[in-house]
Design a protein around this motif. Sequence first.
Motif, PDB file in Angstrom:
ATOM      1  N   ASP A 135       4.698 -17.930   2.707  1.00 50.68           N
ATOM      2  CA  ASP A 135       3.705 -18.596   3.020  1.00 50.68           C
ATOM      3  C   ASP A 135       2.932 -18.431   4.129  1.00 50.68           C
ATOM      4  OD1 ASP A 135       4.020 -20.240   0.578  1.00 50.68           O
ATOM      5  OD2 ASP A 135       5.437 -21.437   1.450  1.00 50.68           O
ATOM      6  N   MET A 136       3.322 -17.006   5.120  1.00 50.14           N
ATOM      7  CA  MET A 136       2.814 -16.952   6.378  1.00 50.14           C
ATOM      8  C   MET A 136       1.247 -16.401   6.254  1.00 50.14           C
ATOM      9  SD  MET A 136       4.101 -12.999   7.075  1.00 50.14           S
ATOM     10  CE  MET A 136       3.536 -13.338   8.885  1.00 50.14           C
ATOM     11  N   ARG A 137       0.556 -16.690   7.408  1.00 49.79           N
ATOM     12  CA  ARG A 137      -0.862 -16.433   7.586  1.00 49.79           C
ATOM     13  C   ARG A 137      -0.873 -15.227   8.312  1.00 49.79           C
ATOM     14  NH1 ARG A 137      -4.368 -21.585   9.010  1.00 49.79           N
ATOM     15  NH2 ARG A 137      -5.915 -19.921   8.754  1.00 49.79           N
TER      16      ARG A 137
ATOM     17  N   VAL B  51      -0.852  -5.122  11.485  1.00 49.38           N
ATOM     18  CA  VAL B  51      -1.154  -4.191  10.482  1.00 49.38           C
ATOM     19  C   VAL B  51       0.088  -4.459   9.282  1.00 49.38           C
ATOM     20  CG1 VAL B  51      -0.764  -1.594   9.920  1.00 49.38           C
ATOM     21  CG2 VAL B  51      -1.726  -2.224  12.128  1.00 49.38           C
ATOM     22  N   PHE B  52      -0.690  -4.627   8.110  1.00 43.66           N
ATOM     23  CA  PHE B  52       0.567  -5.137   6.992  1.00 43.66           C
ATOM     24  C   PHE B  52       0.899  -3.825   6.181  1.00 43.66           C
ATOM     25  CE2 PHE B  52       1.552  -6.140   2.606  1.00 43.66           C
ATOM     26  CZ  PHE B  52       2.222  -7.326   2.956  1.00 43.66           C
ATOM     27  N   LEU B  53       1.888  -3.432   6.125  1.00 37.75           N
ATOM     28  CA  LEU B  53       2.689  -2.433   5.391  1.00 37.75           C
ATOM     29  C   LEU B  53       2.792  -2.805   3.958  1.00 37.75           C
ATOM     30  CD1 LEU B  53       5.093  -1.126   8.263  1.00 37.75           C
ATOM     31  CD2 LEU B  53       2.566  -0.315   7.850  1.00 37.75           C
ATOM     32  N   TRP B  54       2.238  -2.219   2.904  1.00 42.77           N
ATOM     33  CA  TRP B  54       2.092  -2.540   1.549  1.00 42.77           C
ATOM     34  C   TRP B  54       2.825  -1.290   0.820  1.00 42.77           C
ATOM     35  CZ3 TRP B  54       2.288  -5.953  -2.216  1.00 42.77           C
ATOM     36  CH2 TRP B  54       2.027  -5.493  -3.364  1.00 42.77           C
ATOM     37  N   ARG B  55       4.111  -1.632   0.179  1.00 41.49           N
ATOM     38  CA  ARG B  55       4.750  -0.394  -0.539  1.00 41.49           C
ATOM     39  C   ARG B  55       4.351  -0.624  -2.112  1.00 41.49           C
ATOM     40  NH1 ARG B  55      10.736  -0.525  -0.223  1.00 41.49           N
ATOM     41  NH2 ARG B  55      10.710  -2.633   0.156  1.00 41.49           N
ATOM     42  N   SER B  56       4.129   0.461  -2.678  1.00 39.98           N
ATOM     43  CA  SER B  56       3.861   0.319  -4.079  1.00 39.98           C
ATOM     44  C   SER B  56       4.788  -0.123  -5.036  1.00 39.98           C
ATOM     45  CB  SER B  56       3.519   1.567  -4.617  1.00 39.98           C
ATOM     46  OG  SER B  56       4.413   2.644  -4.224  1.00 39.98           O
ATOM     47  N   PHE B  57       6.348  -0.135  -4.512  1.00 41.17           N
ATOM     48  CA  PHE B  57       7.366  -0.620  -4.834  1.00 41.17           C
ATOM     49  C   PHE B  57       7.221  -2.290  -5.152  1.00 41.17           C
ATOM     50  CE2 PHE B  57      10.985  -3.251  -3.539  1.00 41.17           C
ATOM     51  CZ  PHE B  57      12.099  -2.918  -4.379  1.00 41.17           C
ATOM     52  N   LEU B  58       6.399  -2.928  -4.037  1.00 40.56           N
ATOM     53  CA  LEU B  58       6.197  -4.358  -4.253  1.00 40.56           C
ATOM     54  C   LEU B  58       5.456  -4.654  -5.444  1.00 40.56           C
ATOM     55  CD1 LEU B  58       5.446  -4.978  -0.531  1.00 40.56           C
ATOM     56  CD2 LEU B  58       7.649  -5.117  -1.888  1.00 40.56           C
ATOM     57  N   GLU B  59       4.751  -3.992  -6.300  1.00 43.30           N
ATOM     58  CA  GLU B  59       3.902  -4.262  -7.446  1.00 43.30           C
ATOM     59  C   GLU B  59       4.872  -4.892  -8.737  1.00 43.30           C
ATOM     60  OE1 GLU B  59       0.922  -1.856  -8.491  1.00 43.30           O
ATOM     61  OE2 GLU B  59      -0.122  -1.745  -6.859  1.00 43.30           O
ATOM     62  N   LYS B  60       5.936  -4.036  -8.869  1.00 39.43           N
ATOM     63  CA  LYS B  60       6.954  -4.488 -10.062  1.00 39.43           C
ATOM     64  C   LYS B  60       8.147  -5.130  -9.253  1.00 39.43           C
ATOM     65  CE  LYS B  60       4.735  -1.346 -13.164  1.00 39.43           C
ATOM     66  NZ  LYS B  60       5.011   0.214 -13.797  1.00 39.43           N
TER      67      LYS B  60
ATOM     68  N   TYR C  90      -2.909  -1.671   6.316  1.00 34.36           N
ATOM     69  CA  TYR C  90      -3.881  -2.535   6.291  1.00 34.36           C
ATOM     70  C   TYR C  90      -3.956  -3.287   7.559  1.00 34.36           C
ATOM     71  CZ  TYR C  90      -4.137  -1.986   0.996  1.00 34.36           C
ATOM     72  OH  TYR C  90      -4.245  -1.345  -0.046  1.00 34.36           O
ATOM     73  N   TYR C  91      -5.317  -2.896   7.972  1.00 36.47           N
ATOM     74  CA  TYR C  91      -5.414  -3.484   9.458  1.00 36.47           C
ATOM     75  C   TYR C  91      -6.118  -4.855   9.260  1.00 36.47           C
ATOM     76  CZ  TYR C  91      -7.111  -4.414  14.258  1.00 36.47           C
ATOM     77  OH  TYR C  91      -7.464  -4.720  15.635  1.00 36.47           O
ATOM     78  N   ILE C  92      -5.328  -6.120   9.909  1.00 40.53           N
ATOM     79  CA  ILE C  92      -6.013  -7.225   9.835  1.00 40.53           C
ATOM     80  C   ILE C  92      -6.998  -7.453  10.729  1.00 40.53           C
ATOM     81  CG2 ILE C  92      -5.172  -9.778   9.411  1.00 40.53           C
ATOM     82  CD1 ILE C  92      -3.863  -7.909   7.520  1.00 40.53           C
ATOM     83  N   SER C  93      -8.215  -7.633  10.175  1.00 35.58           N
ATOM     84  CA  SER C  93      -9.355  -7.896  11.117  1.00 35.58           C
ATOM     85  C   SER C  93      -9.929  -9.371  11.307  1.00 35.58           C
ATOM     86  CB  SER C  93     -10.407  -6.881  11.010  1.00 35.58           C
ATOM     87  OG  SER C  93     -10.732  -6.925   9.403  1.00 35.58           O
TER      88      SER C  93
END
Length: 625
Positions: A561-563, A569-578, A622-625
């Motif tokens: 539940d974090m904001r 910079v959020f690091l997204w791995r394609s691993f996290l989709e499944k 992803y850069y959080i602007s």
Amino acid sequence: MVSNTLNKVDCLLAALGVVFGIVIISLYAVSPTIHIFSIGMALTLSCYLYLVITHVQFPIYPQQNLSRKWKTVLDISFLLLFSLSLIILHYSEYRPFSYFFIYSLCVGSVAVSIFFSTHKLDYLTQYSKIILLSFNIDYSIFNLAGFIPGADSWKQAKMNYLLSQTGNIGVLFDKEMYFPVMHIQTAIMNITSNVSLKDASNFAIIIPFVLASSFVYLTSKHFFGERVGLFTMLLVSISDFNIYWGSAPQTTSYGIILYYLLIYIIIKAYFPKPNPKFVSLSIFLIFMLTITQAVSSFIFVTTILSLFFGSVFYSLIYEKSTISMFRNISLVSVIALLQWWFIVVFSKGKESLFDVVVSTFYNHITGPVDLYRPETVSIISAMLPPFLERFANTFGLFLFLFFGIIGSLFCLSSKYRSKTNFMFVFSLTILLGITFCFPFFGLRDILPTRWFSFEYFFLSILASFSIFKLAAYFKSGRSRLIFISIVFIVFSFFMSASTVSNLDSPLWLKNNTVSTTFTLEEVSGAKTLSKLGTNFIADPSFGNLVVNSYSKRYPTIFSKDMRFNHGSVFLWRSFLEKRPIEYTIPLVGHESIPSHIVLGQIFHSRLSQYDKIYDNKDLSAYYIS
């Protein structure tokens, strides 16, 4: 003269085992912990089968040989299946079901070949096949990883790197500077071989780990013959925890290597008669193990004391004497461990390791008994995965215990009873009792999951002996072939696919298994991004292990539940989709417990509102602007 009751101790224990097993199974209704059910089922069914065998007295048929033609067919089948498994690995990003199935068929063909082996060339051929199978399954994890698999492996790899750069054991974290053997060997290999740290870990730990199963083979062969010895080596090589420690090199892996070697050397030191050369070598190895890892050395001391007391009890009960074995070596082991633990400083409180261990144990035994299990809470039990998936995950252990218990009862029978067999059974009982009973009463600081590979040394010997003896009750060679192949194929499949050894490509419990095996793209991406910034947000396993290893600043760990804060910079791995990440659920009056959530494509689509500043096949930023 031995009384009739003591002479029939195997049947008495089998009858008690059936009752006790049913009691354990009934506990599952109170606490739906799948290990409770698996252990209870293994104990009940194995003891009941043994009682049936002894009561009915089935005829034992002589060994039948296999023609050279069929042995050649088995060798060719192994070669084809083994090659196919390598091709599947080469063209797969993750290990698919087909790999585990083909690998298990390889194991089955080797087991059948072992059973029908008759001369030295056969034995040497099967030994070589087992080594190849071990490298196959370990490298299927190790080589597909972008760096070193496992959680502790990352932290220890960082220490190995710092040691190779500085040559000073003072750079080792926490109490590791007092247990430097594995780190020193890996650093030396890294420097002298001029290879990457991953390759150095392979040369220094994984290759010796695979070869260490030879000591289990030699020990089993010494007492039960070539074929049981090869069965033992095969079982221990394809077991779940041995696959894990063999693919995630760390101090525990090195401790297992020395433990297997040490048990074999001690056997050689006292059987058939005391040998001063091997006694001296065992004392040196005891010192080496003591300064390698705390858990491994403690398990060894527990083992050697169990063997000693097993010898004492056997002498008192069956020989009516006080002659015992391992007395002096037990004394040396205890003194070495205590002396070193007095020296080791536990960095958190600047107390010695001995003081920390004793105070922790004292608090547990003087405090209230903690029989609490998270599964007893209704909200937690409702979140448990399906029963069949959880049972499939422990089915390999179920089979191991099932055959191991039958083997133990065989070894306690009047026909096969000996001091050695009694000591093996007694030692295994003590080790398994500590592993399962201590955590049940709330004492989990013994790190029970690290005990299994050490226990497999004895469990594999007894399980192999029982499989070999049970096969003798089948009359035809075809029936024996089917029995042996099914047992080893099923055992191999469920052990290699268990989430203990298979965190990267789970066949079941997919939404509850968090991988610590990261791809080359994920590792390379984290390394590149760490040069450009420091304010990262990452999922727990990736952030704590990978990003933390390369970034100059500890990353923010993503929670449910974090904001997001501006400038992160959020690091997204394609691993996290499944696949899931782990988060904690607070419980009133108890410690928080882990749970899992799959972020999925919906969460990923929300990130499109932010600027994508980095992207490769497996990692985006992803850069959080």
